[in-house]
Scaffold this active site. Structure first.
Site, PDB file in Angstrom:
ATOM      1  N   GLY A 339      42.866 -70.077 -47.055  1.00 17.98           N
ATOM      2  CA  GLY A 339      41.878 -71.133 -47.280  1.00 17.98           C
ATOM      3  C   GLY A 339      40.591 -70.841 -46.510  1.00 17.98           C
ATOM      4  O   GLY A 339      40.215 -69.673 -46.340  1.00 17.98           O
ATOM      5  N   GLU A 363      36.180 -41.263 -53.596  1.00 20.77           N
ATOM      6  CA  GLU A 363      37.076 -40.205 -54.081  1.00 20.77           C
ATOM      7  C   GLU A 363      37.412 -40.387 -55.561  1.00 20.77           C
ATOM      8  O   GLU A 363      38.529 -40.142 -56.013  1.00 20.77           O
ATOM      9  CB  GLU A 363      38.317 -40.081 -53.188  1.00 20.77           C
ATOM     10  CG  GLU A 363      37.895 -39.731 -51.764  1.00 20.77           C
ATOM     11  CD  GLU A 363      38.930 -39.064 -50.926  1.00 20.77           C
ATOM     12  OE1 GLU A 363      39.796 -38.380 -51.476  1.00 20.77           O
ATOM     13  OE2 GLU A 363      38.855 -39.210 -49.702  1.00 20.77           O
TER      14      GLU A 363
HETATM   15  N1  CAA Z   1      42.345 -29.394 -60.694  1.00 14.87           N
HETATM   16  C1  CAA Z   1      41.950 -28.145 -61.044  1.00 14.87           C
HETATM   17  N2  CAA Z   1      40.907 -27.922 -61.881  1.00 14.87           N
HETATM   18  C2  CAA Z   1      40.241 -28.992 -62.334  1.00 14.87           C
HETATM   19  C3  CAA Z   1      40.580 -30.320 -61.995  1.00 14.87           C
HETATM   20  C4  CAA Z   1      41.686 -30.484 -61.133  1.00 14.87           C
HETATM   21  N3  CAA Z   1      42.088 -31.700 -60.758  1.00 14.87           N
HETATM   22  N4  CAA Z   1      39.738 -31.171 -62.598  1.00 14.87           N
HETATM   23  C5  CAA Z   1      38.891 -30.413 -63.314  1.00 14.87           C
HETATM   24  N5  CAA Z   1      39.192 -29.109 -63.148  1.00 14.87           N
HETATM   25  C6  CAA Z   1      38.544 -27.944 -63.771  1.00 14.87           C
HETATM   26  C7  CAA Z   1      38.731 -28.006 -65.280  1.00 14.87           C
HETATM   27  O1  CAA Z   1      39.974 -27.421 -65.658  1.00 14.87           O
HETATM   28  C8  CAA Z   1      37.548 -27.207 -65.757  1.00 14.87           C
HETATM   29  O2  CAA Z   1      37.823 -25.820 -65.616  1.00 14.87           O
HETATM   30  P1  CAA Z   1      37.573 -24.798 -66.850  1.00 14.87           P
HETATM   31  O3  CAA Z   1      36.102 -24.889 -67.127  1.00 14.87           O
HETATM   32  O4  CAA Z   1      38.014 -23.500 -66.296  1.00 14.87           O
HETATM   33  O5  CAA Z   1      38.386 -25.326 -67.981  1.00 14.87           O
HETATM   34  C9  CAA Z   1      36.451 -27.535 -64.753  1.00 14.87           C
HETATM   35  O6  CAA Z   1      37.139 -27.995 -63.579  1.00 14.87           O
HETATM   36  C10 CAA Z   1      35.529 -28.608 -65.233  1.00 14.87           C
HETATM   37  O7  CAA Z   1      36.315 -29.740 -65.556  1.00 14.87           O
HETATM   38  P2  CAA Z   1      35.759 -30.950 -66.421  1.00 14.87           P
HETATM   39  O8  CAA Z   1      35.099 -30.397 -67.645  1.00 14.87           O
HETATM   40  O9  CAA Z   1      36.864 -31.927 -66.596  1.00 14.87           O
HETATM   41  O10 CAA Z   1      34.628 -31.507 -65.444  1.00 14.87           O
HETATM   42  P3  CAA Z   1      33.640 -32.715 -65.619  1.00 14.87           P
HETATM   43  O11 CAA Z   1      32.291 -32.263 -65.199  1.00 14.87           O
HETATM   44  O12 CAA Z   1      33.788 -33.328 -66.974  1.00 14.87           O
HETATM   45  O13 CAA Z   1      34.152 -33.752 -64.492  1.00 14.87           O
HETATM   46  C11 CAA Z   1      35.378 -35.585 -63.541  1.00 14.87           C
HETATM   47  C12 CAA Z   1      35.342 -34.413 -64.546  1.00 14.87           C
HETATM   48  C13 CAA Z   1      36.870 -35.971 -63.493  1.00 14.87           C
HETATM   49  C14 CAA Z   1      34.555 -36.776 -63.976  1.00 14.87           C
HETATM   50  C15 CAA Z   1      34.905 -35.096 -62.140  1.00 14.87           C
HETATM   51  O14 CAA Z   1      33.522 -34.849 -62.124  1.00 14.87           O
HETATM   52  C16 CAA Z   1      35.227 -36.074 -61.043  1.00 14.87           C
HETATM   53  O15 CAA Z   1      36.343 -36.091 -60.528  1.00 14.87           O
HETATM   54  N6  CAA Z   1      34.231 -36.932 -60.653  1.00 14.87           N
HETATM   55  C17 CAA Z   1      34.375 -37.823 -59.513  1.00 14.87           C
HETATM   56  C18 CAA Z   1      33.968 -37.129 -58.259  1.00 14.87           C
HETATM   57  C19 CAA Z   1      34.573 -37.733 -57.046  1.00 14.87           C
HETATM   58  O16 CAA Z   1      35.751 -38.055 -56.995  1.00 14.87           O
HETATM   59  N7  CAA Z   1      33.770 -37.829 -56.027  1.00 14.87           N
HETATM   60  C20 CAA Z   1      34.232 -38.297 -54.772  1.00 14.87           C
HETATM   61  C21 CAA Z   1      33.411 -37.705 -53.697  1.00 14.87           C
HETATM   62  S1  CAA Z   1      34.213 -37.480 -52.202  1.00 14.87           S
HETATM   63  C22 CAA Z   1      34.369 -38.967 -51.473  1.00 14.87           C
HETATM   64  O17 CAA Z   1      34.171 -40.012 -51.989  1.00 14.87           O
HETATM   65  C23 CAA Z   1      35.010 -38.757 -50.188  1.00 14.87           C
HETATM   66  C24 CAA Z   1      34.724 -39.548 -49.040  1.00 14.87           C
HETATM   67  O18 CAA Z   1      33.691 -39.432 -48.420  1.00 14.87           O
HETATM   68  C25 CAA Z   1      35.846 -40.337 -48.488  1.00 14.87           C
END
Ligand code: CAA
Length: 379
Positions: A339, A363
């Site tokens: 509350g 993240e």
């Molecule tokens: N593991 C391994 N490889 C991966 C992967 C993973 N989890 N995710 C993507 N890849 C690889 C893909 O296989 C691809 O490789 P190939 O070209 O060889 O096929 C390449 O990476 C590109 O992948 P995408 O085309 O999927 O990439 P995208 O540009 O479309 O992005 C996304 C995808 C999921 C949106 C990504 O950009 C993302 O995760 N964005 C969010 C970023 C994030 O989490 N930021 C947090 C910052 S850190 C923070 O907040 C920390 C803090 O201070 C506490």
């Protein structure tokens, strides 16, 4: 299938609970109120090896598994989400990628100090124009003789200004898209590298969040982590593990909100009896407990898969999505149970509510987790 914690996991859980009760819980409200980074906790965490839980003993770590590490983050967050994220950004986002992708020399030079807690780590991927679209960064690293020259700005960097070591991504080949991104291990004292002002945040106020500036910052060639062009993959794989840590943080925040709500409901008297005897309160508590238990299974499962050497990208995204949204809902209900006083700083639930929200954002936002989950399902 076995849902019991092992003897070692229980031992670590008991140890961290004692540590939290003695050292973290007593200062949690104060460091939040004053936006004060709890520097005094770093050597204490190090003494118990809590800054290197999942790393081998020969590299300065505790030699425990990822489930134990997740238990540590959960228990820290139960009292103080800021302390939990300081530890998880350090361990999951800085120590882990060096441990997983570093050369023997880099592991010896950095992992030993990071895992033992002699130095603190951070991770810098995000830029002002590259948040969710992590590949859109414009920080550049140009090879010039025996060094790379870095220019650009990173933003929202956890442990900024307090870390000794930073994992930093930069474009080494602007034409190659995600394959033109590389990762570097950067020491805090390099000329041309400066840390900006701390952000004033809604929650996790005791953790430090700053921009980083690189201006013709010369980084030795051997600071490259892994191969040139592998930085995006390294960052994504690092975040897979980091997301389990943030899910555990959310879980801890939610459990802390339940702890506070149960205690308050038993002592607060209205209509001549403790409000714990009112069905309206009981139902809220039942829903909170059910959601947290479901979240715990997902979070522990993701950590268990990492320990078992199984894929965990999908499970980490599911755990983070669910646990962080549960934390916000549960902390909201905790305020409702309290509350009016729940809306004040006299009780910890308003802090839990503010702290929970960031778990849906950093993240990878909940929307990013949904992209990862849907991507897997529709592939
Ligand atoms: N593991 C391994 N490889 C991966 C992967 C993973 N989890 N995710 C993507 N890849 C690889 C893909 O296989 C691809 O490789 P190939 O070209 O060889 O096929 C390449 O990476 C590109 O992948 P995408 O085309 O999927 O990439 P995208 O540009 O479309 O992005 C996304 C995808 C999921 C949106 C990504 O950009 C993302 O995760 N964005 C969010 C970023 C994030 O989490 N930021 C947090 C910052 S850190 C923070 O907040 C920390 C803090 O201070 C506490």
């Amino acid at each position: 299938m076995n849902f019991e914690l092992s003897e070692e996991q229980l031992l670590i859980q008991g140890m961290v609970k004692e540590f939290v009760a003695a050292e973290v819980a007593p200062i949690a409200a104060e460091i939040d109120r004053n936006h004060r980074f709890p520097a005094e906790l770093i050597p204490k965490l190090a003494e118990l090896n809590l800054l290197g839980v999942p790393f081998p003993e020969e590299l300065g770590g505790a030699g425990a598994d990822n489930v134990s590490y997740i238990i540590v983050l959960e228990e820290l967050a139960r009292a103080c989400a800021s302390t939990s994220v300081i530890v998880s950004a350090h361990s999951s986002l800085c120590t882990w990628p060096i441990f997983a992708f570093g050369s023997d020399l880099q592991k010896k030079k950095y992992v030993t100090d990071l895992a033992s807690g002699a130095s603190l780590g951070a991770f810098a991927l995000t830029e002002p124009g590259a948040g969710t679209d992590a590949a859109a960064g414009t920080t550049t690293a140009v090879l010039d003789g025996d060094s790379y020259v870095l220019n650009g700005t990173k933003t929202f960097i956890t442990n900024g200004g307090f870390a000794d070591v930073y994992i930093v991504t930069a474009m080494t080949d602007q034409a190659a898209g995600t394959k033109g991104i590389s990762a570097f291990i950067i020491d805090k004292d390099l000329p041309g590298f400066t840390v900006g002002e701390r952000e004033h945040k809604m929650g996790i106020r005791a953790s430090s969040t700053t921009p980083l500036y690189f201006s013709n910052c010369r980084v030795p060639k051997d600071a490259l982590l892994g191969q040139e062009g592998k930085g995006f993959k390294i960052a994504m794989m690092t975040l897979d593990g980091g997301r389990i840590g943030i899910a555990a943080q959310a879980l801890g925040i939610a459990q802390g909100a339940i702890d506070a709500s149960v205690a308050y409901a038993k002592e607060r008297v209205q209509f001549g009896k403790p409000i714990a005897r009112l069905q309206a309160i009981q139902w809220m508590i039942a829903d909170m407990v059910t959601e947290v238990e479901a979240a715990r299974l997902l979070v522990y499962q993701a950590a268990w898969r990492k320990d078992a050497g199984l894929s965990y990208t999908r499970e980490a995204a599911i755990a983070k999505l669910f646990a962080s949204e549960v934390a916000t809902r549960v902390a909201g209900k905790a305020i409702q149970i309290h509350g009016g006083v729940g809306y004040t700083e006299s009780y910890p639930v308003e802090r839990a509510y503010r702290d929970a929200k960031i778990c849906e954002i950093y993240e990878g936002t909940s929307e990013v987790q949904r992209m990862v989950i849907a991507g897997g399902a529709l592939r």
